[in-house]
Design a protein around this motif. Structure first.
Motif, mmCIF file in Angstrom:
data_model
loop_
_atom_site.group_PDB
_atom_site.id
_atom_site.type_symbol
_atom_site.label_atom_id
_atom_site.label_comp_id
_atom_site.label_asym_id
_atom_site.label_seq_id
_atom_site.Cartn_x
_atom_site.Cartn_y
_atom_site.Cartn_z
ATOM 1 N N HIS A 213 0.841 -1.204 0.000
ATOM 2 C CA HIS A 213 0.000 0.000 0.000
ATOM 3 C C HIS A 213 0.874 1.251 0.000
ATOM 4 O O HIS A 213 0.801 2.076 0.920
ATOM 5 N N CYS A 214 1.701 1.369 -1.012
ATOM 6 C CA CYS A 214 2.590 2.532 -1.134
ATOM 7 C C CYS A 214 1.741 3.802 -1.287
ATOM 8 O O CYS A 214 0.699 3.794 -1.943
ATOM 9 N N PHE A 216 1.978 6.493 -2.965
ATOM 10 C CA PHE A 216 1.832 7.162 -4.252
ATOM 11 C C PHE A 216 0.936 6.404 -5.225
ATOM 12 O O PHE A 216 0.604 6.926 -6.289
ATOM 13 N N CYS A 217 0.554 5.181 -4.900
ATOM 14 C CA CYS A 217 -0.144 4.324 -5.854
ATOM 15 C C CYS A 217 -1.658 4.520 -5.743
ATOM 16 O O CYS A 217 -2.254 4.264 -4.698
ATOM 17 N N ALA A 218 -2.281 4.937 -6.858
ATOM 18 C CA ALA A 218 -3.730 5.181 -6.869
ATOM 19 C C ALA A 218 -4.453 3.900 -7.254
ATOM 20 O O ALA A 218 -4.890 3.730 -8.385
ATOM 21 N N LYS A 219 -4.552 2.984 -6.327
ATOM 22 C CA LYS A 219 -5.190 1.710 -6.640
ATOM 23 C C LYS A 219 -6.279 1.332 -5.646
ATOM 24 O O LYS A 219 -6.871 0.251 -5.767
ATOM 25 N N ASP A 220 -6.572 2.197 -4.681
ATOM 26 C CA ASP A 220 -7.533 1.819 -3.647
ATOM 27 C C ASP A 220 -8.927 1.571 -4.207
ATOM 28 O O ASP A 220 -9.710 0.811 -3.627
ATOM 29 N N ASN A 221 -9.262 2.198 -5.331
ATOM 30 C CA ASN A 221 -10.618 2.087 -5.883
ATOM 31 C C ASN A 221 -10.739 1.089 -7.028
ATOM 32 O O ASN A 221 -11.808 0.946 -7.621
ATOM 33 N N PHE A 222 -9.647 0.431 -7.370
ATOM 34 C CA PHE A 222 -9.669 -0.588 -8.431
ATOM 35 C C PHE A 222 -8.339 -1.315 -8.388
ATOM 36 O O PHE A 222 -7.325 -0.770 -7.995
ATOM 37 N N ARG A 223 -8.361 -2.597 -8.784
ATOM 38 C CA ARG A 223 -7.129 -3.380 -8.871
ATOM 39 C C ARG A 223 -6.339 -3.280 -7.563
ATOM 40 O O ARG A 223 -5.126 -3.104 -7.580
ATOM 41 N N LYS A 315 6.810 1.862 1.739
ATOM 42 C CA LYS A 315 7.264 0.759 0.893
ATOM 43 C C LYS A 315 7.320 -0.567 1.641
ATOM 44 O O LYS A 315 7.301 -1.633 1.040
ATOM 45 N N ASN A 316 7.468 -0.514 2.972
ATOM 46 C CA ASN A 316 7.570 -1.739 3.765
ATOM 47 C C ASN A 316 8.678 -2.639 3.225
ATOM 48 O O ASN A 316 8.501 -3.846 3.035
ATOM 49 N N PRO A 380 -3.163 7.252 -1.292
ATOM 50 C CA PRO A 380 -2.937 7.702 0.088
ATOM 51 C C PRO A 380 -2.295 9.085 0.160
ATOM 52 O O PRO A 380 -2.594 9.865 1.077
ATOM 53 N N ASP A 381 -1.423 9.411 -0.811
ATOM 54 C CA ASP A 381 -0.803 10.736 -0.795
ATOM 55 C C ASP A 381 -1.845 11.842 -0.953
ATOM 56 O O ASP A 381 -1.735 12.892 -0.320
ATOM 57 N N TYR A 382 -2.842 11.615 -1.810
ATOM 58 C CA TYR A 382 -3.892 12.630 -1.965
ATOM 59 C C TYR A 382 -4.638 12.802 -0.640
ATOM 60 O O TYR A 382 -4.883 13.933 -0.189
ATOM 61 N N ARG A 383 -4.987 11.675 -0.021
ATOM 62 C CA ARG A 383 -5.771 11.757 1.229
ATOM 63 C C ARG A 383 -4.978 12.452 2.333
ATOM 64 O O ARG A 383 -5.539 13.167 3.166
#
Length: 428
Positions: A213-214, A216-223, A315-316, A380-383
């Motif tokens: 769940h990095c 910068f990655c916009a994937k929370d709403n798909f894929r 990045k974990n 997450p960065d946007y939020r």
């Protein structure tokens, strides 16, 4: 039986901050949807205006001949780029205007509607916006359903948003088959650098989503959730593509994880391929198998050269920077092109970054100049900056990005312009 036209627009990225690849790729979300629609007895028309370089007039001619009940358009060029889509909706807007009166119902799918459905419905003048992974929702719409979770649509004078973005199971997705002419025209080999293409390329999806769940990655709403197809099914799809003459394929997976069964199967196919992955998840013996299977291109997300920077990006990562460098060099022993992706973060000192880049390049690993980070709505960065995306999320993120950076990466337009100049004006 419903008649459904599925359209990938003829993309143009002039003035955009878009840093994804600009060449045509297989529109996977539309191809998968078409498979399920056909299997259910519906009549389909897949128009890839990007691959076939179709004008709006040519699209209109095709639609008038087909006479669709539903028209579906996507707001990003293939699933590969949903998480880094062009922020502007200019090209889908132009397409929506051109086809608006050619079917009773206009449907939009893609990352924009998955994150900001009301805004996307308004900007495109669509009847329905599908939120999330679209394959099963499009099938339900073709079957006549109109009121289920994952849709946004006008309801009288108001707009209804039913539930949130939906996901499909994906693990049961059968082998895809593409029209011969589409494969013949696919002369682009995505992210391949060690040789010039001699035959067609293709894109394949072995897994979907990512367990990390990095920020910068916009994937929370798909894929979002990680899922993997059985290796036998993936290899069957690849064998069909081989029979159509391809010599290279690119796995669009958010994160191509070690998969011994798939890699062993690929060793006998004689194909070349590229992947995106995290190098810290690959042990030396698996990197050797990856190279033996035909991998010629690795794009590995390192992002930051400091523990603090990687932690800030969530990045974990359990490895040190030196261990990551050693693993990249080990990968280069087996794969002819290895790229270390870097992001511009305040924790990294530029002279240190440039020294590390030279060290990697001396070892045969290409490391990019750090890319300015775009706070995609839905990431997450946007939020962290503004909370949940609202109707002005894309404008806010775009304005912030242009104000923060005056230099852009070498894969972006050198003079990106504000969103209001990129999109057609619509009523609020």
């Amino acid at each position: 039986m419903t008649r459904i036209a599925l359209i990938n627009p003829n993309w143009n990225f002039d003035g955009s901050i878009y840093f994804g690849c600009r060449s045509p790729h297989l529109p996977l979300e539309l191809g998968i949807s078409e498979h399920y629609l056909k299997a259910a007895g519906h009549k389909t028309l897949l128009l890839d205006a990007h691959m076939f370089d179709l004008s709006l007039a040519e699209i209109e001619v095709e639609l008038r001949a087909f006479q669709p009940d539903l028209i579906v358009l996507t707001t990003a060029p293939t699933y590969l780029f949903w998480r880094c889509a062009p922020p502007e909706l200019r090209v889908p807007q132009e397409l929506a205007i051109a086809v608006r009166d050619l079917a009773p119902t206009l449907i939009a799918v893609g990352p924009h509607g998955s994150t900001t459905p009301r805004t996307t419905l308004r900007k495109l003048g669509a009847d329905i916006v599908v939120m999330g992974e679209c394959e099963q929702s499009l099938l339900r719409l073709a079957n006549g359903e109109r009121d289920f979770a994952g849709l946004c649509f006008a309801d009288g004078s108001s707009v209804r948003v039913n539930g949130g973005p939906q996901a499909v199971s994906f693990t049961d997705q059968p082998p895809l088959q593409w029209p011969y002419e589409m494969i013949r025209r696919h002369d682009h080999h995505h992210h391949r650098f060690e040789a010039e293409p001699k035959g067609p390329g293709a894109e394949v999806e072995a897994s979907r989503g990512c367990p990390y769940h990095c920020t910068f990655c916009a994937k929370d709403n798909f894929r979002n959730a990680y899922r993997r197809r059985p290796a036998a099914i993936i290899l069957e799809e690849i064998d069909d593509l081989r029979a159509q003459g391809i010599e290279y394929l690119y796995f669009i997976d958010e994160i191509f994880l070690p998969n011994p069964e798939l890699l062993q199967g690929l060793t006998t196919r004689g194909l070349k391929f590229g992947v995106q992955t995290r190098i810290d998840l690959w042990k030396p013996e698996m990197l050797k198998l990856l190279g033996r299977a035909g991998c010629v291109s690795i794009e590995a997300g390192i992002e930051s050269l400091t523990v603090e920077g990687r932690a800030a990006l969530a990045k974990n990562c359990k490895m040190s920077t030196d261990q990551l460098a050693d693993r990249l060099v080990e990968a280069r022993r087996h794969v002819p092109f290895v790229q270390a992706n870097l992001i511009e973060v305040p924790e990294d000192d530029d002279p240190v970054v440039q020294r590390w880049r030279r060290r990697m390049q001396d070892a045969g690993v290409w490391a990019n100049d750090p890319v300015p980070l775009y706070p995609y709505p839905g990431s997450p960065d946007y939020r962290k900056l503004w909370g949940e995306p609202d109707d002005f999320a894309w404008e806010r993120a775009h304005q912030h990005y242009l104000a923060l950076f005056d230099q852009f990466s070498d894969v972006q337009d050198s003079r990106p312009v504000p969103l209001r100049e990129l999109e057609l004006e619509v009523a609020p």
